[in-house]
Design an enzyme around this catalytic site. Structure first.
Site, mmCIF file in Angstrom:
data_model
loop_
_atom_site.group_PDB
_atom_site.id
_atom_site.type_symbol
_atom_site.label_atom_id
_atom_site.label_comp_id
_atom_site.label_asym_id
_atom_site.label_seq_id
_atom_site.Cartn_x
_atom_site.Cartn_y
_atom_site.Cartn_z
ATOM 1 N N SER A 134 0.924 -1.112 0.029
ATOM 2 C CA SER A 134 0.074 -0.089 0.203
ATOM 3 C C SER A 134 1.006 1.277 -0.102
ATOM 4 C CB SER A 134 -0.482 -0.116 1.085
ATOM 5 O OG SER A 134 -1.357 1.209 1.627
ATOM 6 N N TYR A 147 -2.148 -1.348 10.155
ATOM 7 C CA TYR A 147 -2.185 -1.587 8.755
ATOM 8 C C TYR A 147 -0.987 -1.096 8.227
ATOM 9 C CZ TYR A 147 -3.647 -1.699 4.122
ATOM 10 O OH TYR A 147 -4.044 -1.669 2.686
#
Ligand SMILES: NC(=O)c1ccc[n+]([C@@H]2O[C@H](COP(=O)([O-])OP(=O)(O)OC[C@H]3O[C@@H](n4cnc5c(N)ncnc54)[C@H](OP(=O)(O)O)[C@@H]3O)[C@@H](O)[C@H]2O)c1
Length: 256
Positions: A134, A147
């Site tokens: 990401s 995350y």
């Protein structure tokens, strides 16, 4: 015809990648927990799809699952580590169990599956290992502490793995910006329940199909690290070259 193994293929980016590869005539092993959704993919693209359900947090099963797959298909040309879960909660409100769960799936499950497939790629001296990180694998933002930590961990692991492997085995880290999928709906909040709603950022983002097409061209080009998204991609360069300005902007950035 290549054999492509995709985790998280029941939804979003993974499903879009599976469809693109199957339509192009490749053989696709699709994995996720939702067997019904995977079977639905198979019913559309029949002979090109092999369903191997798995839960990324149950990694003691992987040795047998990988052996079963190799017995059926001979080799895996491309592994796409895509399955994962996100987070929408401030660090101060997030339990350690949420951090652990995110690491179990995003980090330990991903690494465990890769490690089982790796010996077969080494035997062939060929293959591509693609991991969907990401942009928050490159910089942290509010609401993503656990995350972001999990995605940063993947970069450390796979950059090290790349350094150990022959050049014929390509290791690609892909960092998406916002992509229109259910990732925010499925994201965990501080107490471990799911957010259950679509964020504006995802709702207004590029489609999973457009993302999949872009990524496939980068896999073919054997890149090492790619950023695919909208203007949020500039955050990578801002953090690298103007870190103090980045710190000011990221506090106010709209990330949901
Ligand atoms: N969409 C974005 O804006 C965005 C941005 C940056 C990075 N990403 C990354 O892109 C990847 C794909 O996400 P997405 O956007 O397509 O979201 P998604 O629609 O929520 O898909 C997530 C996929 O991961 C699978 N998964 C979740 N937990 C799992 C588990 N325990 N075991 C096996 N599979 C599991 C889900 O399948 P089951 O529920 O059936 O198991 C599903 O197929 C993720 O790694 C995510 O972090 C997405």
């Amino acid at each position: 015809m290549k054999t492509v193994w995709i985790t998280g293929a029941s939804s979003g980016i993974g499903e879009a990648l599976a469809i693109e590869y199957a339509k192009a005539g490749h053989r696709v092993i699709v994995s996720a927990r939702s067997t019904e959704k995977l079977e639905k993919l198979k019913s559309k693209y029949q002979q090109n799809i092999i369903v191997i359900p798995l839960d990324l947090s149950e990694y003691s099963d992987f040795k047998a699952l990988v052996q079963e797959a190799i017995d059926r298909v001979g080799k895996v040309d491309i592994l796409i580590n895509n399955g994962g879960i996100s987070q929408r909660s401030y660090a101060k409100d997030t339990s350690i169990d949420v951090l652990k769960k995110i690491f179990e799936v995003n980090v330990f499950g991903t690494i465990a599956l890769t490690n089982e497939i790796l010996p077969f790629m080494l035997k062939e001296r060929a293959g591509s290992i693609v991991t969907i990180s990401s942009l928050v694998g490159k910089f942290g933002t509010p609401l993503r502490s656990s995350y972001s930590a999990s995605k940063h961990a993947l970069h450390g692991y796979f950059d090290s793995l790349r350094a150990e492997l022959p050049e014929q085995i390509n290791v690609l880290m892909c960092c998406p910006g916002f992509v229109k999928t259910n990732v925010s709906v499925n994201a965990l909040v501080g107490d471990g329940s799911v957010q259950g709603k679509m964020d504006n950022a995802q709702n207004n983002a590029m489609s999973a199909q457009d993302f999949a097409k872009k990524l496939i061209s980068k896999i073919e080009a054997k890149k090492s690290e790619v950023y695919i998204g909208g203007k949020e991609v500039f955050g990578v360069y801002l953090k690298r070259y103007l870190p103090s300005i980045f710190e000011k902007i990221i506090r106010k950035a709209k990330v949901n």
